[in-house]
Design a protein around this motif. Structure first.
Motif, PDB file in Angstrom:
ATOM      1  N   GLN A 214     -10.352   7.524   6.346  1.00 47.34           N
ATOM      2  CA  GLN A 214     -10.232   7.250   4.929  1.00 47.34           C
ATOM      3  C   GLN A 214     -10.990   8.250   4.057  1.00 47.34           C
TER       4      GLN A 214
ATOM      5  N   TYR B 183      -7.484  -8.298  -2.068  1.00 44.58           N
ATOM      6  CA  TYR B 183      -6.302  -7.436  -2.255  1.00 44.58           C
ATOM      7  C   TYR B 183      -5.488  -7.927  -3.456  1.00 44.58           C
TER       8      TYR B 183
ATOM      9  N   GLU C 217      -9.015  -0.324  -8.141  1.00 44.71           N
ATOM     10  CA  GLU C 217      -8.523   0.109  -6.826  1.00 44.71           C
ATOM     11  C   GLU C 217      -9.594  -0.016  -5.744  1.00 44.71           C
TER      12      GLU C 217
ATOM     13  N   ARG D 247       0.818  -1.215   0.000  1.00 47.27           N
ATOM     14  CA  ARG D 247       0.000   0.000   0.000  1.00 47.27           C
ATOM     15  C   ARG D 247       0.849   1.260   0.000  1.00 47.27           C
TER      16      ARG D 247
ATOM     17  N   GLN E  89     -13.722  -1.109   6.007  1.00 46.45           N
ATOM     18  CA  GLN E  89     -13.215  -1.411   7.339  1.00 46.45           C
ATOM     19  C   GLN E  89     -14.298  -1.848   8.325  1.00 46.45           C
TER      20      GLN E  89
ATOM     21  N   ALA F 275     -12.446   3.207  -0.448  1.00 52.51           N
ATOM     22  CA  ALA F 275     -12.926   1.824  -0.368  1.00 52.51           C
ATOM     23  C   ALA F 275     -12.388   1.133   0.865  1.00 52.51           C
ATOM     24  N   TRP F 276     -11.153   1.418   1.219  1.00 52.37           N
ATOM     25  CA  TRP F 276     -10.567   0.900   2.455  1.00 52.37           C
ATOM     26  C   TRP F 276     -11.403   1.342   3.649  1.00 52.37           C
TER      27      TRP F 276
ATOM     28  N   GLY G  99      -8.636  -1.493  -2.185  1.00 50.13           N
ATOM     29  CA  GLY G  99      -9.033  -0.838  -0.942  1.00 50.13           C
ATOM     30  C   GLY G  99      -9.771  -1.774   0.003  1.00 50.13           C
TER      31      GLY G  99
ATOM     32  N   PHE H 232      -9.150  10.022   1.128  1.00 61.27           N
ATOM     33  CA  PHE H 232      -9.669  10.221  -0.224  1.00 61.27           C
ATOM     34  C   PHE H 232      -9.485  11.670  -0.659  1.00 61.27           C
TER      35      PHE H 232
ATOM     36  N   GLN I 249      -9.080   4.052  -3.733  1.00 57.78           N
ATOM     37  CA  GLN I 249      -8.558   2.959  -2.917  1.00 57.78           C
ATOM     38  C   GLN I 249      -8.704   3.273  -1.433  1.00 57.78           C
ATOM     39  N   ASN I 250      -8.344   4.506  -1.043  1.00 55.87           N
ATOM     40  CA  ASN I 250      -8.452   4.911   0.357  1.00 55.87           C
ATOM     41  C   ASN I 250      -9.894   4.946   0.836  1.00 55.87           C
TER      42      ASN I 250
ATOM     43  N   ALA J 213      -2.434  10.011   3.730  1.00 45.45           N
ATOM     44  CA  ALA J 213      -2.687   9.543   2.375  1.00 45.45           C
ATOM     45  C   ALA J 213      -2.094  10.503   1.347  1.00 45.45           C
TER      46      ALA J 213
END
Length: 412
Positions: free
Chosen positions: A361, A85, A105, A26, A62, A57-58, A109, A365, A54-55, A228
């Motif tokens: 996140q 992943y 992505e 990452r 979570q 979606a992470w 994420g 983003f 990606q961030n 990020a």
């Protein structure tokens, strides 16, 4: 006399391995900014948007993976996360349009969510004794920093020999290799009887009614924004704006002769300094108020960022900033996760911390996306950097009113 509970356990070791590999991949994405943009001629904002997605979606994934872990088991959630992943990385290696890269992505994420802090820290937190919990969370967080130390330089090294598509495939294999650590991830249930009898809905109601939970949520926003943005854009920023490296200087003697190489090394320096910073924060969190420690960390970040952008950017200032920011980098994670566990208990720590992490996140983003968007508009990162200074100051203030005592549980 009862035997003292050990700090280092199989759960902690296994969790550290999974986080280390996941964060190594990452943390390397900023190194791919220039190679991918150069190959396809994309504006900087296109790959930045992919990392931003990606961030996000992470963050969305979570609490979902936290709830899956609490419902179906931690290891099943981790397996799903690792497979997602790896699939995202493989598909990303085939992307030839910005839209495809951005879509893939989303998988990356969600995969990070399943193998990252929310799930792993919940397992580590439940397996640790009360006296060891803060430090155990700090060690697991520091493993993420260790991944950051090795991730960007490994990516830079691999890019010297392979196309970026092959490097993505290598990272996908590395993520799948972490599944060999799964047998270690067996944690005993240390939640109290009252917590075990409480439903997830009751736990969420209790948290959402507590103003302190809202403050923790809001305060974590700037952490994601700053981290990020720096992870995604700092290597390119250093490569393009840093003063030249002296040919006979210390850095050149170490083999760092270009600002591009310095950008990758800066991410590693941040990760290296953060190992010490995170462990120190975890140690301090066992002894002093977590909310005041968090406020101090955000204040320190704000001052460091303001000074860095206000002064000329030189190889020396890049290294000094990387050391200072690194010491404060993920130091917020064991304190924030520990605060959630302390106030709201262990039973649904994964879900509740996952919700708080969503704020992190959302900030991530915006930090990544604004970095690329404003770079394309102004040709530099100055404005988005000052926005980060402002949100850092906000987080320093918003932690002060948090009440660290546990609110009353909703009766079953």
């Amino acid at each position: 006399m009862s035997q003292k509970a050990p700090l280092i356990t199989p759960v902690l070791i296994g969790g550290c391995i999974i986080i280390l590999f996941g964060f190594a991949a990452r943390a390397s994405f900023g190194v791919f900014q220039i190679p991918i943009a150069s190959e396809f001629g994309w504006p900087r904002s296109e790959f930045s948007l992919a990392i931003a997605i990606q961030n996000l979606a992470w963050g969305i994934g979570q609490p979902i993976f936290g709830a899956l872990a609490e419902r179906f088991g931690d290891r099943k959630a981790i397996i799903l996360g690792a497979l997602t992943y790896a699939l995202g990385l493989v598909l990303s290696s085939w992307a030839i349009t910005p839209g495809a890269m951005q879509a893939y992505e989303i998988l990356v994420g969600f995969g990070i969510a399943g193998t990252g802090f929310g799930v792993i820290l919940a397992v580590v937190g439940r397996a640790a004794s009360d006296e060891n919990r803060s430090l155990a969370l700090g060690i697991a967080t520091a493993a993420g920093s260790a991944g950051q130390v090795i991730g960007a330089p490994i990516a830079e090294l691999l890019l010297a020999s392979f196309p970026w598509q092959t490097v993505f495939l290598i990272f996908a294999v590395a993520i799948l290799a972490t599944l060999f650590a799964l047998p270690m991830m067996r944690s005993p249930q240390l939640a109290s009887r009252a917590e075990l009898e409480q439903s997830l809905g009751q736990a969420l109601t209790r948290a959402f009614r507590d103003p302190s939970f809202t403050l923790i949520f809001l305060g974590f926003f700037s952490c994601g924004y700053q981290l990020a943005f720096i992870t995604a854009h700092f290597p390119a920023m250093v490569a393009e704006t840093c003063g030249a490296i002296a040919p006979n200087g210390f850095l050149a003697a170490l083999g760092i002769s270009t600002t591009s190489a310095l950008g990758a090394v800066a991410i590693s320096v941040i990760g290296l300094a953060n190992i010490a910073g995170t462990l120190t924060a975890a140690w301090a969190g066992k002894r002093w108020s977590k909310k005041y420690l968090l406020a101090g960390i955000y204040l320190g970040r704000t001052i460091a960022a303001a000074l860095f952008i206000a002064l000329p950017i030189t190889p020396g200032s890049v290294l000094i900033f990387s050391l200072v920011m690194g010491a404060l980098w993920l130091a917020t994670v064991p304190l924030t996760s520990g605060l959630v566990a302390h106030i709201y208990g262990l039973r649904y720590m994964g879900t509740l911390y996952g919700i708080v992490f969503l704020s992190h996140q959302i900030g991530g983003f915006l930090g990544v996306w604004l970095g690329g968007k404003l770079y394309d508009v102004y040709g530099n990162y100055t404005l988005v950097w000052w926005i980060g200074v402002g949100v850092g100051a906000f987080s320093a203030l918003v932690h002060l009113p948090i009440r660290e005592n546990r609110p009353q549980m909703v009766p079953a």
